[in-house]
Design an enzyme around this catalytic site. Structure first.
Site, short mmCIF file in Angstrom:
data_model
loop_
_atom_site.label_atom_id
_atom_site.label_comp_id
_atom_site.label_asym_id
_atom_site.label_seq_id
_atom_site.Cartn_x
_atom_site.Cartn_y
_atom_site.Cartn_z
N GLY A 172 0.82 -1.20 0.00
CA GLY A 172 0.00 0.00 0.00
C GLY A 172 0.86 1.25 0.00
O GLY A 172 2.09 1.19 0.02
N ALA A 173 0.19 2.40 -0.05
CA ALA A 173 0.88 3.68 0.09
C ALA A 173 1.55 3.74 1.47
O ALA A 173 0.96 3.33 2.46
CB ALA A 173 -0.13 4.82 -0.05
N LYS A 211 7.29 -0.30 1.22
CA LYS A 211 7.67 -1.20 0.13
C LYS A 211 8.95 -0.76 -0.57
O LYS A 211 9.78 -1.59 -0.94
CB LYS A 211 6.53 -1.38 -0.88
CG LYS A 211 6.08 -0.10 -1.56
CD LYS A 211 4.79 -0.33 -2.35
CE LYS A 211 4.38 0.95 -3.07
NZ LYS A 211 4.22 2.14 -2.20
N HIS A 262 12.87 10.33 -1.19
CA HIS A 262 13.30 8.98 -1.55
C HIS A 262 14.77 8.95 -1.93
O HIS A 262 15.51 8.06 -1.53
CB HIS A 262 12.46 8.45 -2.72
CG HIS A 262 11.18 7.79 -2.29
ND1 HIS A 262 11.15 6.51 -1.79
CD2 HIS A 262 9.90 8.22 -2.27
CE1 HIS A 262 9.90 6.19 -1.49
NE2 HIS A 262 9.12 7.21 -1.77
N ARG A 319 18.93 6.69 -0.67
CA ARG A 319 19.55 5.65 -1.49
C ARG A 319 21.07 5.79 -1.52
O ARG A 319 21.60 6.90 -1.46
CB ARG A 319 19.01 5.73 -2.93
CG ARG A 319 17.52 5.41 -3.02
CD ARG A 319 17.12 5.09 -4.44
NE ARG A 319 17.36 6.18 -5.37
CZ ARG A 319 16.44 7.08 -5.74
NH1 ARG A 319 15.22 7.04 -5.24
NH2 ARG A 319 16.73 8.02 -6.60
#
EC number: 2.7.1.156
Lengths: 185, 185, 185
Positions: A9-10, A14, A49, A53
């Protein structure tokens, strides 16, 4: 090579889960971002995001031609992480500036199915490990608008098609995986 | 002590499942209700839930200061059941009568993150068993309004944070658990 | 006889999964369709589903009296597949042309609970294997309208009740099952 589908889901965690898998693989990682910074909210999400990373990852921005990118970066020593199929599906849906009616039948642009066919084909030919991140969007109340219902249907179909082509699939909730297919990862 | 997160959709049976776990623990149960009877629909839901709980349980109503309550009732022989984090998050969001815009950036009240930090801190220091009940809200179509999207994001973040601090986590559907973390319960 | 509940989101592959189980049973299959072709979108969905089913199956269309049909077709050598409880619940909700208010309390027609009681009763008395397909609708953001919230609540309650009566239950995502209850199937 191993193909993995990470559904969730949002704000399910994930993406973080997929990134951890990519790091643990020890392979050279090519990160394919499908987001395009179309507004300030999306630009902020992209920044958020990206900051999480590893700097050594190769980052590629590709809103549409995902299959082409899988073939372009294909190499046995690589892992290609695609984040995410849901934004990509939205990009395909609105790719040529379509406006859709509130009610009635939706006519999808030719690109919509062509690019999905190309992704499926590329996925089976790509010699890299591949991790696909995608949203589960079908477990709420059916939305009213025709385009939202269409999107829900098409996302569900795409998730089924990708799961069938992948060796492993998990559903992530609260950052934790439920194994749908293949070995726990 | 054991910390357990019970995730589930609306009317998934997550509260009943959590209450069964609490009863089976054999411990003294402190039930912290975060609901406030702000309208008749909510008052009816509260009555419906209360009628199903054992009379010997200590019931505490706390819409905001959840961390404080965990520390106040902390004792090794006790189990504290919090139902639920989703209503609590809504209470925090609307705690000082904020009105939020339909579109654009949402500015959250200081209380919003303070109380979440206090819950996380209290959870690690509480000497009771704790069961947290929370909603999965991210598996439907993305809602249109800015505040609904914000709520979905914040609920997802909170669920991830709580799951990381808990020893066990389950996702409940149709009254039945899928184990996300720890031993089946 | 074995009773199985197949839960899943929209376009999760739950119908295909249920149909595969029915084929693999080797039994005579009675397929009870609860959909009524009330508009062109639904008529198209019905055509799409029907084309995928074996021609030797007996197809029965029943929008309301599901319990009666289970008893009518009951036989040990048969498997009865009901697709789906969600359309059926919608049919019950709008069975006598009710219009529901946007806000406030919803008064449900008497038929609504009567037919659900009859289904539960018939399910325990039916001598066939039964597969029930139903939607998970509670894992998104709470919808705004009173009738949508009511539907979400009632669907959740029905899923819990059916899961309690079934020997097996699975949650399907991307065409793949997560076992909620009983042996993997």
């Amino acid at each position: 090579m191993t193909r993995t589908l990470i559904l969730g889901g949002a704000r399910s965690g994930k993406s973080s889960y997929a990134e951890r898998l990519a790091i643990e693989s020890g392979k050279e990682v090519v990160y394919i971002a499908t987001a395009s910074a179309s507004d300030s909210e999306m630009a902020e999400r992209i920044r958020h995001h990206r900051a999480s990373r590893p700097v050594e990852w190769i980052t590629v921005e590709e809103p549409l031609a995902l299959g082409n990118q899988l073939l372009r970066w294909s190499a046995p020593e690589r892992l290609i992480l695609v984040d995410c199929l849901t934004l990509w599906l939205g990009n395909l849906l609105f790719s040529s500036g379509e406006e859709y009616p509130e009610v009635g039948t939706i006519t999808l642009p030719p690109l919509f199915h062509e690019q999905q066919d190309m992704l499926a084909s590329a996925l089976t030919r790509c010699s890299s490990d591949v991790i696909l991140v995608s949203n589960e969007v079908g477990m709420g109340i059916m939305p009213m608008g025709a385009i939202s219902r269409c999107f829900m249907d098409e996302q569900g179909r795409l998730n089924q098609a990708m799961a069938a082509l992948c060796d492993r699939a998990v559903l992530v909730a609260a950052g934790l995986p439920l194994v749908l297919k293949g070995a726990p990862c």
